[in-house]
Design a protein around this motif. Structure first.
Motif, PDB file in Angstrom:
ATOM      1  N   ARG A   1      -1.904  12.846   4.582  1.00 30.90           N
ATOM      2  CA  ARG A   1      -1.516  11.704   5.422  1.00 30.90           C
ATOM      3  C   ARG A   1      -2.675  10.715   5.579  1.00 30.90           C
ATOM      4  N   ARG A   2      -3.895  11.216   5.615  1.00 29.67           N
ATOM      5  CA  ARG A   2      -5.037  10.301   5.695  1.00 29.67           C
ATOM      6  C   ARG A   2      -5.134   9.466   4.419  1.00 29.67           C
ATOM      7  N   ARG A   3      -4.896  10.101   3.271  1.00 27.01           N
ATOM      8  CA  ARG A   3      -4.925   9.354   2.008  1.00 27.01           C
ATOM      9  C   ARG A   3      -3.784   8.339   1.947  1.00 27.01           C
ATOM     10  N   ARG A   4      -2.614   8.694   2.481  1.00 30.32           N
ATOM     11  CA  ARG A   4      -1.504   7.740   2.529  1.00 30.32           C
ATOM     12  C   ARG A   4      -1.868   6.531   3.401  1.00 30.32           C
ATOM     13  N   ALA A   5      -2.562   6.802   4.508  1.00 28.17           N
ATOM     14  CA  ALA A   5      -3.003   5.694   5.371  1.00 28.17           C
ATOM     15  C   ALA A   5      -3.983   4.797   4.626  1.00 28.17           C
ATOM     16  N   LEU A   6      -4.894   5.396   3.867  1.00 30.12           N
ATOM     17  CA  LEU A   6      -5.850   4.598   3.101  1.00 30.12           C
ATOM     18  C   LEU A   6      -5.143   3.774   2.025  1.00 30.12           C
ATOM     19  N   LEU A   7      -4.136   4.353   1.379  1.00 33.81           N
ATOM     20  CA  LEU A   7      -3.347   3.606   0.401  1.00 33.81           C
ATOM     21  C   LEU A   7      -2.687   2.397   1.054  1.00 33.81           C
ATOM     22  N   THR A   8      -2.119   2.610   2.240  1.00 33.15           N
ATOM     23  CA  THR A   8      -1.456   1.524   2.956  1.00 33.15           C
ATOM     24  C   THR A   8      -2.446   0.412   3.309  1.00 33.15           C
ATOM     25  N   LEU A   9      -3.634   0.798   3.800  1.00 31.64           N
ATOM     26  CA  LEU A   9      -4.637  -0.195   4.170  1.00 31.64           C
ATOM     27  C   LEU A   9      -5.157  -0.945   2.945  1.00 31.64           C
ATOM     28  N   ALA A  10      -5.425  -0.209   1.860  1.00 34.00           N
ATOM     29  CA  ALA A  10      -5.924  -0.858   0.646  1.00 34.00           C
ATOM     30  C   ALA A  10      -4.894  -1.818   0.067  1.00 34.00           C
TER      31      ALA A  10
ATOM     32  N   GLY B   1      -2.604  -3.464   1.752  1.00 32.36           N
ATOM     33  CA  GLY B   1      -2.575  -4.661   2.593  1.00 32.36           C
ATOM     34  C   GLY B   1      -3.775  -5.555   2.365  1.00 32.36           C
ATOM     35  N   LEU B   2      -4.967  -4.962   2.248  1.00 33.41           N
ATOM     36  CA  LEU B   2      -6.163  -5.767   2.013  1.00 33.41           C
ATOM     37  C   LEU B   2      -6.115  -6.445   0.647  1.00 33.41           C
ATOM     38  N   GLY B   3      -5.660  -5.713  -0.367  1.00 34.18           N
ATOM     39  CA  GLY B   3      -5.554  -6.317  -1.694  1.00 34.18           C
ATOM     40  C   GLY B   3      -4.625  -7.513  -1.688  1.00 34.18           C
ATOM     41  N   SER B   4      -3.484  -7.362  -0.999  1.00 33.03           N
ATOM     42  CA  SER B   4      -2.534  -8.470  -0.921  1.00 33.03           C
ATOM     43  C   SER B   4      -3.130  -9.675  -0.200  1.00 33.03           C
ATOM     44  N   ARG B   5      -3.842  -9.408   0.901  1.00 35.25           N
ATOM     45  CA  ARG B   5      -4.466 -10.517   1.647  1.00 35.25           C
ATOM     46  C   ARG B   5      -5.543 -11.208   0.820  1.00 35.25           C
ATOM     47  N   LEU B   6      -6.307 -10.433   0.082  1.00 36.28           N
ATOM     48  CA  LEU B   6      -7.346 -11.030  -0.764  1.00 36.28           C
ATOM     49  C   LEU B   6      -6.732 -11.932  -1.824  1.00 36.28           C
ATOM     50  N   ARG B   7      -5.676 -11.436  -2.484  1.00 31.03           N
ATOM     51  CA  ARG B   7      -5.067 -12.234  -3.562  1.00 31.03           C
ATOM     52  C   ARG B   7      -4.385 -13.479  -3.008  1.00 31.03           C
ATOM     53  N   THR B   8      -3.769 -13.339  -1.834  1.00 25.45           N
ATOM     54  CA  THR B   8      -3.107 -14.500  -1.223  1.00 25.45           C
ATOM     55  C   THR B   8      -4.112 -15.592  -0.871  1.00 25.45           C
ATOM     56  N   SER B   9      -5.307 -15.171  -0.430  1.00 24.17           N
ATOM     57  CA  SER B   9      -6.327 -16.149  -0.036  1.00 24.17           C
ATOM     58  C   SER B   9      -7.223 -16.563  -1.198  1.00 24.17           C
ATOM     59  N   GLY B  10      -6.959 -16.016  -2.394  1.00 20.41           N
ATOM     60  CA  GLY B  10      -7.738 -16.392  -3.566  1.00 20.41           C
ATOM     61  C   GLY B  10      -9.163 -15.872  -3.536  1.00 20.41           C
ATOM     62  N   GLN B  11      -9.353 -14.670  -2.981  1.00 17.52           N
ATOM     63  CA  GLN B  11     -10.695 -14.116  -2.853  1.00 17.52           C
ATOM     64  C   GLN B  11     -10.800 -12.762  -3.554  1.00 17.52           C
TER      65      GLN B  11
ATOM     66  N   HIS C   1      -7.881  -6.174  -6.776  1.00 16.39           N
ATOM     67  CA  HIS C   1      -6.875  -5.324  -7.417  1.00 16.39           C
ATOM     68  C   HIS C   1      -6.664  -4.070  -6.572  1.00 16.39           C
ATOM     69  N   THR C   2      -5.461  -3.883  -6.057  1.00 15.01           N
ATOM     70  CA  THR C   2      -5.190  -2.781  -5.133  1.00 15.01           C
ATOM     71  C   THR C   2      -5.540  -1.402  -5.698  1.00 15.01           C
ATOM     72  N   PRO C   3      -5.166  -1.052  -6.944  1.00 15.54           N
ATOM     73  CA  PRO C   3      -5.529   0.280  -7.444  1.00 15.54           C
ATOM     74  C   PRO C   3      -7.030   0.552  -7.437  1.00 15.54           C
ATOM     75  N   GLU C   4      -7.846  -0.469  -7.711  1.00 19.13           N
ATOM     76  CA  GLU C   4      -9.292  -0.267  -7.691  1.00 19.13           C
ATOM     77  C   GLU C   4      -9.790  -0.054  -6.275  1.00 19.13           C
ATOM     78  N   LEU C   5      -9.274  -0.826  -5.318  1.00 21.49           N
ATOM     79  CA  LEU C   5      -9.660  -0.641  -3.921  1.00 21.49           C
ATOM     80  C   LEU C   5      -9.228   0.738  -3.423  1.00 21.49           C
ATOM     81  N   THR C   6      -8.021   1.147  -3.806  1.00 21.66           N
ATOM     82  CA  THR C   6      -7.508   2.451  -3.381  1.00 21.66           C
ATOM     83  C   THR C   6      -8.351   3.586  -3.939  1.00 21.66           C
ATOM     84  N   ALA C   7      -8.731   3.493  -5.212  1.00 18.83           N
ATOM     85  CA  ALA C   7      -9.520   4.554  -5.836  1.00 18.83           C
ATOM     86  C   ALA C   7     -10.868   4.720  -5.141  1.00 18.83           C
ATOM     87  N   VAL C   8     -11.498   3.608  -4.788  1.00 19.68           N
ATOM     88  CA  VAL C   8     -12.796   3.691  -4.095  1.00 19.68           C
ATOM     89  C   VAL C   8     -12.608   4.256  -2.686  1.00 19.68           C
TER      90      VAL C   8
END
Length: 329
Positions: free
Chosen positions: A200-209, A211-221, A250-257
């Protein structure tokens, strides 16, 4: 000294709201140190006479203005130095957020406040150092404070022992350093109950990553650094960071880290109350170099991600989610 932790319900503070809350603190004192994504230190010693209130009174002003302007409550720790102020705020009950907690500036009051604190409540004392101290019977701040400095130096080394001994006696010479908030973006997930399940902790991290990936791409960062913070049931925290191989959104890269940082902590029976991710070193995505891999799977993943972003832009953030998404509500 004030340590202010803003609380925006179950979600994360938006960047604009956080900036506004920092500006609110700036109305009381220019000595404000931003602690993204949701906290700040404020040295109000120079404001006491001007406003005709003590530090606790100024803390109440902060709470009222934050609620009135942004609908955000906050927990405020009031003490003589940053360490004690942070610890006072962390003493607030998670079931009753939004309060002013004060540690009187008297040696007896400080000693009583610290007496039963576990070693991990002290800044910079992680689980490994705490286990070492406890193995010698130094299982509270009071016992650490009473221990001879020479004994601590043999256990922890000279430099670390001096710091831990001072912290256990309530001494923290670190000043509040005014700063502009680092270019960062963060999100936190608080579990309904203290979480023991690493899945469940890993699922939470996936969810956060995600969301952050989406926000980064939306803001062009793109982000250069990922920071993981784990908050435990005893209100202690562990923070780890890693510089990414290349700036990315890229969400998969953020999630892996994020997974790698979490797994490296070796949390086997830890009761985790919350996890948060923060990306730092933000830059314009067009300026971020990307090493081509000629890997069809990577190319496919990026195409799928772009399609998901278009669906979210049209139908809302919940239109496309990862299979392991952990609902924040």
């Amino acid at each position: 000294m004030l340590y202010v932790r803003f609380q925006a319900g179950r979600g994360a503070l938006g960047e604009d709201v956080y900036q506004g809350l920092l500006a609110l603190l700036g109305e009381l004192t220019p000595v404000v140190e931003a602690l993204p994504p949701d906290a700040a230190f404020a040295d109000v010693r120079g404001a006491l006479r001007y406003f005709g209130r003590d530090a606790a009174g100024l803390a109440e002003i902060v709470r009222v203005r934050a609620l009135a302007r942004y609908g955000v409550d906050c927990t405020v720790g009031v003490a003589a130095n940053p360490m004690l102020a942070r610890m006072a705020a962390q003493d607030a009950s998670p079931d009753a957020p939004g309060a002013v907690r004060t540690v009187p500036d008297e040696p007896g009051a400080v000693a009583a406040f610290l007496a039963r604190k576990p070693p991990t409540a002290l800044p910079g004392v992680g689980p490994a150092t705490a286990r070492t101290l406890c193995s010698y019977g130094l299982d509270s701040a009071a016992r650490i404070a009473d221990a001879p400095l020479g004994t601590l130096q043999r256990i922890l080394g000279a430099a670390t022992a001096r710091k831990v001994h001072a912290w256990a006696r309530g001494v923290d010479p670190a000043p509040v350093t005014p700063n502009a908030p680092a270019r960062a973006m963060g999100a936190e997930h608080r579990f309904r109950h203290d979480e023991l399940d690493p899945v469940r902790r890993r699922r939470a991290l996936l969810t956060l990553a995600d969301g952050l990936g989406s926000r980064l791409r939306t803001s062009g960062q793109a982000a250069a650094v990922l920071v993981l913070t784990v908050r435990y049931a005893d209100r202690s925290t562990t923070t780890r960071s890693r510089t990414l191989t290349e700036p990315t959104a890229h969400t998969p890269e953020l999630t892996a880290v994020a997974y790698a940082l979490h797994d490296a902590l070796g949390l086997q029976r830890a009761r985790v109350r919350a996890v948060s991710l923060r990306v730092e070193g933000l830059m314009d995505a067009e300026l971020a170099a990307h090493q081509l891999t000629f890997d069809p799977a990577d190319e496919k993943s990026r195409r799928l991600e772009a399609a998901a972003d278009r669906a979210r832009a049209r139908f809302g953030a919940s239109a496309v989610r990862p299979a392991g998404f952990l609902d924040v509500a």
